[in-house]
Write a protein that holds these residues in place. Structure first.
Motif, PDB file in Angstrom:
ATOM      1  N   VAL A   1       3.011   6.308   1.176  1.00 12.65           N
ATOM      2  CA  VAL A   1       4.371   5.291   1.953  1.00 12.65           C
ATOM      3  C   VAL A   1       3.977   3.776   2.353  1.00 12.65           C
ATOM      4  O   VAL A   1       4.447   2.983   1.827  1.00 12.65           O
ATOM      5  CB  VAL A   1       4.521   5.969   3.611  1.00 12.65           C
ATOM      6  CG1 VAL A   1       5.316   4.870   3.885  1.00 12.65           C
ATOM      7  CG2 VAL A   1       5.142   7.064   3.737  1.00 12.65           C
TER       8      VAL A   1
ATOM      9  N   PHE B   1       7.211   6.209  -2.168  1.00 13.68           N
ATOM     10  CA  PHE B   1       8.129   7.020  -0.947  1.00 13.68           C
ATOM     11  C   PHE B   1       8.334   5.770   0.227  1.00 13.68           C
ATOM     12  O   PHE B   1       7.889   5.780   0.688  1.00 13.68           O
ATOM     13  CB  PHE B   1       7.323   7.915  -0.690  1.00 13.68           C
ATOM     14  CG  PHE B   1       7.322   8.793  -2.389  1.00 13.68           C
ATOM     15  CD1 PHE B   1       8.629   9.646  -2.664  1.00 13.68           C
ATOM     16  CD2 PHE B   1       6.335   8.840  -2.714  1.00 13.68           C
ATOM     17  CE1 PHE B   1       8.504  10.212  -4.142  1.00 13.68           C
ATOM     18  CE2 PHE B   1       6.038  10.021  -4.146  1.00 13.68           C
ATOM     19  CZ  PHE B   1       7.333  10.423  -4.536  1.00 13.68           C
ATOM     20  N   LYS B   2       9.604   6.289   1.129  1.00 12.06           N
ATOM     21  CA  LYS B   2      10.030   5.847   1.922  1.00 12.06           C
ATOM     22  C   LYS B   2       9.933   6.885   2.743  1.00 12.06           C
ATOM     23  O   LYS B   2      10.348   7.979   2.166  1.00 12.06           O
ATOM     24  CB  LYS B   2      10.922   4.668   2.490  1.00 12.06           C
ATOM     25  CG  LYS B   2      12.319   5.501   1.284  1.00 12.06           C
ATOM     26  CD  LYS B   2      13.527   4.198   1.338  1.00 12.06           C
ATOM     27  CE  LYS B   2      14.783   5.202   0.568  1.00 12.06           C
ATOM     28  NZ  LYS B   2      16.209   4.054   1.166  1.00 12.06           N
ATOM     29  N   VAL B   3       9.942   7.117   4.299  1.00 10.74           N
ATOM     30  CA  VAL B   3       9.891   7.609   5.150  1.00 10.74           C
ATOM     31  C   VAL B   3      11.004   7.753   5.706  1.00 10.74           C
ATOM     32  O   VAL B   3      11.697   7.293   6.088  1.00 10.74           O
ATOM     33  CB  VAL B   3       8.895   7.449   6.461  1.00 10.74           C
ATOM     34  CG1 VAL B   3       9.508   8.301   7.432  1.00 10.74           C
ATOM     35  CG2 VAL B   3       7.770   7.380   6.002  1.00 10.74           C
TER      36      VAL B   3
ATOM     37  N   LEU C   1      10.155  12.407   2.931  1.00  6.14           N
ATOM     38  CA  LEU C   1       9.830  11.265   1.803  1.00  6.14           C
ATOM     39  C   LEU C   1      11.096  10.782   0.888  1.00  6.14           C
ATOM     40  O   LEU C   1      12.041  12.226   0.227  1.00  6.14           O
ATOM     41  CB  LEU C   1       8.680  11.168   1.546  1.00  6.14           C
ATOM     42  CG  LEU C   1       7.520  11.065   2.775  1.00  6.14           C
ATOM     43  CD1 LEU C   1       5.958  11.657   1.001  1.00  6.14           C
ATOM     44  CD2 LEU C   1       7.649  10.288   3.258  1.00  6.14           C
TER      45      LEU C   1
END
Length: 505
Positions: A70, A192-194, A205
């Motif tokens: 992240v 990656f984004k949450v 993700l």
């Protein structure tokens, strides 16, 4: 290739069913199987409880695993070398000053640029947090954002370990990181984004536009499946794509299956049995050496772990920078009895060994095997298998005779373990050696890697010869992959980079 066992590899939390807990947590809007529509489902043995990379869980393997997906760091580890990440270069301009130059094309997931101001705020936050990682930054007196892409770090004494420690320092947005609820769905600049996060359940993700390239995967889910048997079942039925680390006594359940590949790699995790060197009779190094010689370490490690562990040759694993192999202690019960007699304990003595079952794979068996060998030389050891909370409290209070546990050299560098645990000022197990203190502090300050390696070799020798503890097994990590998974690279840290992973149809 990879079989890592860490502190919580064998957590046993009953009553959660695979169908109820796992599928509900990881459905992504339906009961799609692993690998569907670019979704990778990868299960680590520990629950992800916290996404704050500077907080109380800052050195927990599960938090670090999530953080590397992240967030970004200034520097990254590439095998045994350090490589640029957000920082394109770093230079020690004088003994107490480091200057780092940042990339100019890094953005957070909300589109705002990452600048030196964010680096400054992040480093100051982790330094002041009072957590396990904060100890790495106590000598930092000033962090200056000279301009948007230049950071100047000033210390009160030379800090040669700054570059390797920066591989753990995750960058957060300065304007948002202290907002209430930020870490329920944090914003980073990583690959990656949450999408969603339920602590101790699942982290979901999706791929982000990243300065180092968008991940091949569209989505990834990291569920926590408490029961080992349920983990194995999920992998075999295709509800999981990747599982790690596979416990050594479960490998046979997966080995030989055409649709599953097992890959192993020596890890940063290892067992030690500390003596409380501030408590009689362990104040006497003759007693400590006697108890080491009384244990048939090589046979125990081989019979218990097989290919799941390597015999230790130093107080840190061979995978770690600064490892230097030492002369093994022989299994010699007669010599052990003689040394006890020389220490005035010819009739043996009574003592205790503390551990908690969830500390790692086969911990109970390792403890009992050592206790059995000690009994043969007249040392009666009370087995104290306690709950983790009690174990941690007693460890911190030094309220133990002997302590068996797993440790992980999180940075892959000896300073993280030797410098943090064995300096007299740390006082972790009642051991104090001024000669060792000098060596460790010189190594901490030194920026020349060759000189650091020599200093840590000397530190390994002192700790080993003084028998501060028994160091039996360095764990090997086993990763289990379904055949559809391509480009996955096992790593000794248990924190794999998922950016290059693809899923075959």
């Amino acid at each position: 290739m990879a079989t890592t066992y860490n502190r919580r590899s064998f957590l046993r939390i009953s009553s959660l069913s695979l169908a109820g807990a796992y599928l509900a947590a990881c459905s992504f809007g339906g009961g799609t199987r692993a690998g569907a529509e670019g979704l990778l489902r990868a299960a680590f043995s520990q629950p992800i409880n916290d996404l704050d990379p500077h907080g109380p869980s800052s050195v927990d393997e599960s938090t670090l695993l999530a953080s590397r997906l992240v967030y970004d760091t200034l520097i990254r580890r590439d095998g045994e070398e350090l490589a640029p990440s957000v920082a394109t270069s770093w230079e020690q301009t004088d003994p107490t000053t480091w200057v780092l130059t940042l990339r100019d094309d890094v953005t957070f997931h909300d589109g705002t640029p990452l600048t030196a101001r964010d680096v400054k705020a992040s480093l100051e936050r982790v330094r002041d947090a009072g957590t396990a990682q904060s100890a790495l930054w106590t000598s930092v007196t000033e962090v200056e954002a000279a301009d948007d892409h230049t950071v100047r770090v000033v210390t009160d004494e030379p800090l040669g370990t700054l570059p390797v420690n920066l591989t753990l320092m995750f960058i957060l947005p300065a304007d948002k990181m202290n907002d209430e609820g930020f870490f329920r769905k944090p914003i980073g600049s990583g690959p990656f984004k949450v999408d969603s996060f339920t602590p101790s359940d699942v982290l979901e993700l999706s791929a982000a536009d990243h300065w180092n390239g968008r991940p091949e995967l569209t989505r990834a889910a990291l569920p926590y499946i408490p029961e080992t048997s349920s983990q194995i079942t999920a992998l075999r039925t295709g509800e999981l794509d990747v599982l790690w680390p596979v416990p050594p006594d479960q490998i046979r359940q997966l080995d030989g299956r055409d649709d599953i590949t097992l890959e192993t790699v020596p890890s940063y995790a290892y067992y030690f049995n500390w003596f409380n060197c501030g408590r009689e009779p362990f104040t006497d190094p003759r007693v400590r050496r006697a108890l080491w010689k009384a244990v048939d370490v090589a046979t125990i490690v081989e019979s218990l772990f097989g290919a799941g562990a390597e015999l230790m040759t130093a107080p840190i694993p061979s995978t770690v920078f600064g490892h230097a192999a030492q002369k093994p202690y022989p299994y010699d019960p007669e010599a052990a009895r003689r040394e006890l007699a020389e220490a005035g304990l010819g009739d043996g003595f009574r003592t205790s060994l503390m551990w908690f079952s969830g500390t790692g794979p086969l911990a109970d068996g390792l403890a009992q095997a050592m206790i059995s060998d000690w009994a043969k030389i007249g040392v009666v050891v009370e087995a104290q298998n306690v709950e983790k909370a009690e174990w941690l409290q007693r460890l911190n209070d030094k309220d133990f005779d002997m302590d068996l546990q797993i440790n992980t050299v999180t940075t892959g560098d000896a300073d993280f373990t030797l410098g943090r645990l064995y300096d007299s000022a740390a006082d972790r197990m009642g051991y104090a050696n001024r000669e060792l203190d000098v060596v460790l502090r010189q190594a901490h300050k030194e920026s020349d890697q060759g000189k650091r390696r020599e200093l840590y070799a000397e530190a390994c020798r002192i700790i080993w010869d003084d028998a501060v503890g028994i160091f039996p097994a360095a764990l090997v990590s086993t990763y289990a992959l379904r055949g559809s998974v391509k480009g996955f690279e096992p790593v000794p840290s248990n924190q794999p980079d998922l950016r290059g992973v693809t899923l075959a149809n």
